[in-house]
Motif scaffolding. Structure first.
Motif, short mmCIF file in Angstrom:
data_model
loop_
_atom_site.label_atom_id
_atom_site.label_comp_id
_atom_site.label_asym_id
_atom_site.label_seq_id
_atom_site.Cartn_x
_atom_site.Cartn_y
_atom_site.Cartn_z
N PRO A 172 0.80 63.25 -107.43
CA PRO A 172 2.21 63.19 -107.84
C PRO A 172 2.33 62.36 -109.12
O PRO A 172 1.65 61.35 -109.28
CB PRO A 172 2.87 62.46 -106.67
CG PRO A 172 1.93 62.61 -105.51
CD PRO A 172 0.56 62.67 -106.11
N GLN A 181 -4.71 72.80 -105.14
CA GLN A 181 -5.88 72.17 -104.51
C GLN A 181 -7.14 72.96 -104.82
O GLN A 181 -7.04 74.15 -105.17
CB GLN A 181 -5.72 72.18 -102.98
CG GLN A 181 -4.40 71.69 -102.47
CD GLN A 181 -4.31 71.75 -100.96
OE1 GLN A 181 -4.39 72.82 -100.37
NE2 GLN A 181 -4.16 70.59 -100.33
N THR A 182 -8.28 72.35 -104.59
CA THR A 182 -9.55 73.08 -104.72
C THR A 182 -9.48 74.37 -103.90
O THR A 182 -9.93 75.43 -104.34
CB THR A 182 -10.71 72.20 -104.20
OG1 THR A 182 -10.68 70.96 -104.90
CG2 THR A 182 -12.06 72.88 -104.41
N ARG A 209 -1.19 62.71 -99.52
CA ARG A 209 -1.98 63.18 -98.39
C ARG A 209 -1.49 62.54 -97.09
O ARG A 209 -1.14 61.37 -97.05
CB ARG A 209 -3.46 62.82 -98.58
CG ARG A 209 -4.10 63.39 -99.83
CD ARG A 209 -4.29 64.86 -99.84
NE ARG A 209 -5.04 65.40 -98.72
CZ ARG A 209 -5.57 66.63 -98.70
NH1 ARG A 209 -5.44 67.42 -99.76
NH2 ARG A 209 -6.20 67.06 -97.65
N ARG A 214 -10.33 63.70 -104.91
CA ARG A 214 -10.29 63.52 -103.46
C ARG A 214 -11.48 62.77 -102.94
O ARG A 214 -12.60 63.09 -103.27
CB ARG A 214 -10.26 64.89 -102.82
CG ARG A 214 -8.90 65.32 -102.53
CD ARG A 214 -8.87 66.79 -102.49
NE ARG A 214 -9.48 67.26 -101.26
CZ ARG A 214 -9.28 68.48 -100.81
NH1 ARG A 214 -8.53 69.31 -101.49
NH2 ARG A 214 -9.83 68.86 -99.71
N ASP A 236 -1.00 67.81 -97.17
CA ASP A 236 -0.03 67.04 -97.96
C ASP A 236 1.31 66.91 -97.26
O ASP A 236 1.75 67.83 -96.57
CB ASP A 236 0.21 67.71 -99.32
CG ASP A 236 -0.88 67.39 -100.33
OD1 ASP A 236 -1.39 66.26 -100.32
OD2 ASP A 236 -1.22 68.28 -101.13
N ASP A 296 4.39 70.30 -114.00
CA ASP A 296 3.72 69.48 -112.99
C ASP A 296 3.23 70.43 -111.91
O ASP A 296 4.00 70.94 -111.11
CB ASP A 296 4.72 68.46 -112.43
CG ASP A 296 4.16 67.65 -111.27
OD1 ASP A 296 2.98 67.83 -110.91
OD2 ASP A 296 4.91 66.83 -110.70
N THR A 297 1.93 70.68 -111.92
CA THR A 297 1.36 71.76 -111.12
C THR A 297 0.72 71.23 -109.85
O THR A 297 -0.27 70.50 -109.90
CB THR A 297 0.28 72.49 -111.94
OG1 THR A 297 -0.74 71.55 -112.29
CG2 THR A 297 0.86 73.08 -113.22
N GLY A 357 -3.15 66.85 -110.26
CA GLY A 357 -4.09 65.98 -109.54
C GLY A 357 -3.45 65.08 -108.52
O GLY A 357 -4.06 64.71 -107.53
O1 PRX Z 1 -2.62 65.80 -102.60
C1 PRX Z 1 -2.55 66.86 -103.50
C2 PRX Z 1 -3.00 66.37 -104.87
O2 PRX Z 1 -4.38 66.65 -104.95
C3 PRX Z 1 -4.83 67.32 -103.78
C4 PRX Z 1 -5.86 68.34 -104.13
O3 PRX Z 1 -6.98 67.71 -104.68
P1 PRX Z 1 -8.15 68.55 -105.28
O4 PRX Z 1 -8.57 69.60 -104.31
O5 PRX Z 1 -9.18 67.58 -105.71
O6 PRX Z 1 -7.54 69.29 -106.50
C5 PRX Z 1 -7.02 68.55 -107.56
C6 PRX Z 1 -6.63 69.48 -108.68
C7 PRX Z 1 -5.83 70.64 -108.26
C8 PRX Z 1 -3.58 67.91 -103.19
O7 PRX Z 1 -3.73 68.16 -101.80
N1 PRX Z 1 -2.29 67.02 -105.98
C9 PRX Z 1 -2.80 67.88 -106.87
N2 PRX Z 1 -1.87 68.20 -107.80
C10 PRX Z 1 -0.74 67.55 -107.48
C11 PRX Z 1 -1.01 66.80 -106.32
N3 PRX Z 1 -0.05 66.06 -105.73
C12 PRX Z 1 1.17 66.05 -106.29
N4 PRX Z 1 1.49 66.72 -107.42
C13 PRX Z 1 0.57 67.47 -108.06
N5 PRX Z 1 0.90 68.11 -109.18
#
Ligand code: PRX
Length: 645
Positions: free
Chosen positions: A387, A413-414, A513, A524, A498, A409-410, A385
């Protein structure tokens, strides 16, 4: 390894790893060198009605822009998640449901039972006239019926659009209208942390702005009092009338599976479209390899099914793999900060996947709540979600996992459908705060502002240079917006939005972001979306929204608001504006700080200089940079003097 803090793959993981370090290198290399045969081989994970003979067929160039995967293949996603498991594990539990109320009985639904419920509800949808390609909006609490509804759509080829239950009726109406769904599936009320969420009442309110909505199917979840409208139907009544057998609809791999709305840099949230074959393959493959999922294990993704994490890792990935997936109705800190760990103990959860914001909130409550529980069933932990700050990482590793469990730590994004940059627990040495290395098939690059590819240890913007099966295929109803949003900043590449650093070991560190999107508690929120909501208020002339550091949420929302002439700034108005945004969008969009500003810093051409607003919101007023190009440099002094915080 160049960084000080490295956690090698634990001995027992290395010994039993499905993919070890060498295996990962080999697999990754092949995925890029020979993608055609690599992906056709991977496609065998799924049960196809017609097996595909072509893998990726795509171009990110404007003249020939298209993305297709396994386009000649046919399958049904629900059949992959249910029917194909019936012979081998029909009586295994597919879904464990843990209710909000701690003492209440959990539900355990086997694959056979889930299959039965999905078939019946699919027939009930058909009886309501829902056909292949129709959009179905799902606005549900975290109850098994949400999963049943999604899978029933997939079974008949309808396209689901799940709207998170925390969104307001206004936001819901916008999403119903945008995708033109005539039907909404909801519940009388949701339960969360001992509170009731008036979902049906919100749908009723949304009707006023969603004239195309005809039918509302209501699950009786709490038995709470609700108003009844023409076109409302009880779930249990239409299911009782439905036939038990429902053959899965044969779908093309590129037929739409779902739409999920997400915020971007521009005002309106966009409907991210995922299709059937590539998405399911990606969800299934990442779920198995990233979590090293073994048959029989209890897997818990503690997200809401209203977000992509819930789609891919509560539902589609685990069920495609025949896993036992846990769905939790409640929240981590109710009745107290032990709840997550109690649920882990109650169901002997082996793999837990949650967000840094939840960890930070729990960490603040002290270790006692964790130590009061056993947690010995845990063997792997995941984060998603945003960092994860190294302090939260270490707490997760040491206090929660007792130092035994690797953390994946994955980063994803959507838009990506599933994991993109992530450790594989048997292969990757970990560094707290780094999402580590790309998953097979993922080709990350770091570019500078002009798009020049930067090599070696460096920092810049993260792009993906090639397509992968789980990639989104379009923005619903706006063919051009997909290309414009993601492929024009850096020609021929997918821009993630990102920022990212790569260290000397080739490890990726997402820095957050770089566009006008704020990551609030791992969700987001577009600054333009919040601004549009604020200016709808009668007192507001203009608004500018930026992110600010927040110790639990990661980022909070900081709004600068210019009031209309004659309107007095007051504490009451400040509160009213926060309530207003909640009402327009939902609680996750509520500003954490509202500063009344007589003027905003604009260039002579009228462009708001967000850089300055961000610095002030961060409290970093000593380095505002050059303000001489502003139309009225004096506004900055006022903003600094009246900073909220
Ligand atoms: O900025 C990154 C952050 O969440 C964004 C994507 O958000 P969303 O589409 O709502 O999906 C969230 C669930 C996958 C990315 O552009 N993000 C997501 N996971 C990480 C992350 N930033 C750093 N480390 C992560 N593990």
């Amino acid at each position: 390894m160049s960084e000080e803090s490295v956690y090698p793959v634990p001995q027992q993981w290395a010994a039993r790893a499905r993919i070890d370090q060498e295996g990962y290198r080999h697999m990754y290399g092949r995925s890029l060198a020979d993608p055609g045969s690599f992906w056709l081989e991977q496609a065998r994970r799924l049960d196809w009605i017609k097996r595909p003979e072509i893998a990726g067929d795509w171009s990110f160039d404007e003249a020939d822009f298209h993305i297709r995967w396994f386009a000649d293949g046919r399958l049904n996603v629900a059949a992959n998640c249910l029917d194909r498991h019936l012979a081998s594990r029909g009586d295994q539990v597919a879904l464990i449901w843990e209710p909000d109320e701690p003492g209440a009985e959990p539900r355990r639904i086997t694959y056979r039972e889930l299959h039965g419920e999905v078939c019946r509800f699919a027939n009930a949808l058909k009886a309501q006239g829902v056909a292949r390609g129709d959009r179905v909006t799902i606005y549900m609490p975290m109850i098994p019926e949400a999963a049943v509804a999604m899978l029933a759509c997939a079974r008949i080829g309808a396209v689901h659009s799940v709207v998170f239950g925390g969104f307001s009726s206004e936001a819901l109406a916008g999403r119903i209208e945008d995708c033109g769904s005539r039907i909404v599936i909801t519940a009388d009320e949701g339960r969360r942390g001992g509170k009731r969420i008036p979902l049906k009442a919100n749908v009723d309110a949304a009707r006023a702005h969603a004239p195309g909505l005809e039918t509302v199917v209501v699950v009786c979840a709490t038995g709470g009092d609700i108003a009844w409208q023409a076109g409302d139907l009880w779930w249990h009544e239409i299911v009782a009338d439905a036939a038990p057998a429902c053959p899965p609809e044969p779908m093309g791999a590129e037929d739409p599976l779902f739409i999920l709305y997400t915020s971007g840099s521009t005002g309106k949230p966009k409907g991210v479209l995922h299709t059937s074959g590539g998405y399911l393959l990606w969800a299934s493959m990442t779920h198995e390899l990233v979590f090293d999922y073994r048959p029989g294990e209890i897997f818990w993704c503690a997200a809401d099914v209203g977000w992509v994490t819930g789609h891919s890792y509560i539902l589609y990935g685990p069920l495609a793999n025949g896993a036992t997936t846990l769905m939790f109705e409640g929240v981590p800190n109710w009745p107290d900060a032990s709840r997550i760990w109690q649920v882990v103990d109650r169901h002997k959860v082996e793999i837990l996947y949650t967000a840094p914001t939840a960890l930070r909130a729990l960490m603040k409550e002290g270790d006692g709540f964790v130590h009061a529980t056993d947690r010995s069933s845990l063997r792997l932990l995941g984060s998603v979600g945003e960092p994860i700050n190294p302090e939260a990482w270490r707490w997760y590793h040491q206090v929660v996992g007792g130092g035994r469990c690797p953390i994946v730590d994955t980063w994803w994004q959507t838009e990506t459908g599933g994991h993109m940059i992530t450790p594989l627990p048997g292969a990757t040495a970990l560094k707290p705060g780094s999402a580590t290395l790309p998953f097979p098939g993922v080709d990350p690059q770091i570019v500078d502002a002009e798009g020049k590819v930067l090599h070696g240890a460096t920092e810049g913007n993260l792009v993906l240079a090639r397509s992968w099966p789980g990639q989104m295929r379009g923005v619903w109803g706006d063919a051009d917006r997909f290309f414009q949003t993601y492929f024009t900043t850096y020609r021929g590449k997918y821009f993630t939005g990102d920022g990212c650093r790569r260290d000397a070991d080739g490890y990726y560190w997402i820095t957050g972001r770089v566009d006008d999107v704020i990551n609030v508690s791992g969700h987001r929120m577009g600054t333009a979306e919040v601004e549009s909501a604020l200016v709808l208020h009668e007192a507001v002339a203009e608004a500018a929204v930026v992110g600010m550091p927040h110790d639990v949420k990661g980022h909070g929302i900081y709004a600068y608001v210019t009031l209309n002439g004659g309107v007095e700034a007051s504490e009451a108005l400040r509160r009213d504006l926060v309530t207003w945004v909640r009402h327009e969008i939902g609680a996750i969009a509520a500003p954490d700080a509202v500063q009344f500003a007589p003027g905003l810093p604009k260039t002579r051409s009228g462009k708001i200089m967000r850089r300055i607003l961000r610095k002030i919101a961060e409290g970093d007023v000593s380095s505002l940079g050059d303000t001489s190009t502003l139309a009225d440099p004096a506004v900055v002094d006022d903003l600094v003097a009246n900073r909220v915080g």
